[in-house]
Design an enzyme around this catalytic site. Structure first.
Site, PDB file in Angstrom:
ATOM      1  N   ARG A  73       0.861  -1.181   0.000  1.00 34.64           N
ATOM      2  CA  ARG A  73       0.000   0.000   0.000  1.00 34.64           C
ATOM      3  C   ARG A  73       0.901   1.235   0.000  1.00 34.64           C
ATOM      4  NH1 ARG A  73      -2.200  -3.450   4.005  1.00 34.64           N
ATOM      5  NH2 ARG A  73      -4.332  -4.177   3.532  1.00 34.64           N
ATOM      6  N   LYS A  98      -3.352  -1.321   8.482  1.00 34.70           N
ATOM      7  CA  LYS A  98      -4.712  -1.832   8.626  1.00 34.70           C
ATOM      8  C   LYS A  98      -4.731  -3.141   9.420  1.00 34.70           C
ATOM      9  CE  LYS A  98      -6.612   0.343   4.486  1.00 34.70           C
ATOM     10  NZ  LYS A  98      -7.412   0.154   3.252  1.00 34.70           N
ATOM     11  N   HIS A 162      -2.713   1.821  -5.779  1.00 31.92           N
ATOM     12  CA  HIS A 162      -3.309   0.593  -5.237  1.00 31.92           C
ATOM     13  C   HIS A 162      -3.451  -0.489  -6.298  1.00 31.92           C
ATOM     14  CE1 HIS A 162      -4.852  -1.161  -1.584  1.00 31.92           C
ATOM     15  NE2 HIS A 162      -5.866  -1.691  -2.248  1.00 31.92           N
ATOM     16  N   ARG A 165      -0.884  -3.231  -5.897  1.00 31.31           N
ATOM     17  CA  ARG A 165      -1.231  -4.279  -4.923  1.00 31.31           C
ATOM     18  C   ARG A 165      -2.159  -5.308  -5.557  1.00 31.31           C
ATOM     19  NH1 ARG A 165      -1.244  -5.602   0.456  1.00 31.31           N
ATOM     20  NH2 ARG A 165      -3.208  -6.287   1.404  1.00 31.31           N
ATOM     21  N   HIS A 188      -3.177 -10.012   4.581  1.00 30.37           N
ATOM     22  CA  HIS A 188      -4.603  -9.962   4.881  1.00 30.37           C
ATOM     23  C   HIS A 188      -4.912 -10.694   6.182  1.00 30.37           C
ATOM     24  CE1 HIS A 188      -5.643  -9.456   0.333  1.00 30.37           C
ATOM     25  NE2 HIS A 188      -5.575  -8.284   0.941  1.00 30.37           N
ATOM     26  N   TYR A 197      -8.715 -12.897  -5.445  1.00 33.31           N
ATOM     27  CA  TYR A 197      -7.689 -13.110  -6.462  1.00 33.31           C
ATOM     28  C   TYR A 197      -7.703 -14.542  -6.975  1.00 33.31           C
ATOM     29  CZ  TYR A 197      -5.996  -8.696  -4.540  1.00 33.31           C
ATOM     30  OH  TYR A 197      -5.906  -7.400  -4.120  1.00 33.31           O
TER      31      TYR A 197
END
Length: 210
Positions: A73, A98, A162, A165, A188, A197
């Site tokens: 990011r 995050k 982004h 990513r 994640h 994905y």
């Protein structure tokens, strides 16, 4: 002589928006309702090639390569410190935002060469890995502007950070990367974000007709 692009980066003008919406729908399948939000491996190669051009080509190419290969990011990239990189061990510590999973990840030969080429241009002792011409940390606005300019140079108007990513996630999924491994690579916490994905990967449908 400083180019207009370099000058704009140094005064850190905010990039003009190109019909990019900021709204974030609540569902995890937001990508399915939007247009293509990534570049293929071949398209990304074109962007990386274009990033080499310009006064700060070694820096720009290194930033773009790391951002793509590690699915960074903006905040993760501009927050990187020189101490996060070990060229001797071929490792980079990726500090996820995050509440993501931070990990030490391997650097391949291309990344090591790019980092060495860029670091040879540095004569300062500042801690940040990537800095501007004014020897200040890169800002989100400056990176957004740089990405959009290189994107246009490569023929991809509207390119934004982004997308690197997303391009990383799709590229690894198309290589058949295990979903759990891809989850940890991208940091994640929720595997449902990663599943997008692998669910949409062309690799998954190969041989479906026998």
């Amino acid at each position: 002589m400083t180019s207009s692009t370099d000058f704009a980066l140094e005064i850190q003008e905010s990039p003009k928006r190109r019909n990019v919406k900021n709204e974030k729908p609540d569902t995890l399948d937001v990508h399915e309702r939007q247009g293509k939000d990534f570049l293929t491996a071949g398209e990304m190669d074109m962007v990386l090639k274009a990033s080499r051009k310009g006064k700060f080509g070694s820096r720009d190419h290194c930033m773009f390569l790391l951002m793509y290969r590690h699915g960074l990011r903006v905040s993760e990239l501009i927050g990187m410190r020189r101490s996060d990189v070990s060229l001797d061990e071929a490792r980079v510590f990726v500090r996820r935002k995050k509440d993501g999973l931070s990990t030490s990840q391997p650097l391949d030969g291309e990344e090591i060469r790019a980092l060495r080429a860029y670091l040879r241009t540095r004569s300062d002792d500042m801690p940040w890995l990537f800095i501007s011409m004014r020897r200040a940390p890169f800002t989100r606005q400056a990176l957004n502007y740089l990405v959009s300019q290189v994107g246009e140079r490569a023929g991809f108007a509207g390119l934004h950070p982004h997308m690197f990513r997303h391009s990383c996630g799709h590229a690894l999924a198309n290589k058949g990367t295990d979903t759990r491994l891809l989850q940890d690579w991208l940091g994640h916490r929720d595997i449902r974000h990663t599943a997008h994905y692998t669910r949409t990967s062309a690799k998954r449908f190969e041989g479906i007709w026998g």
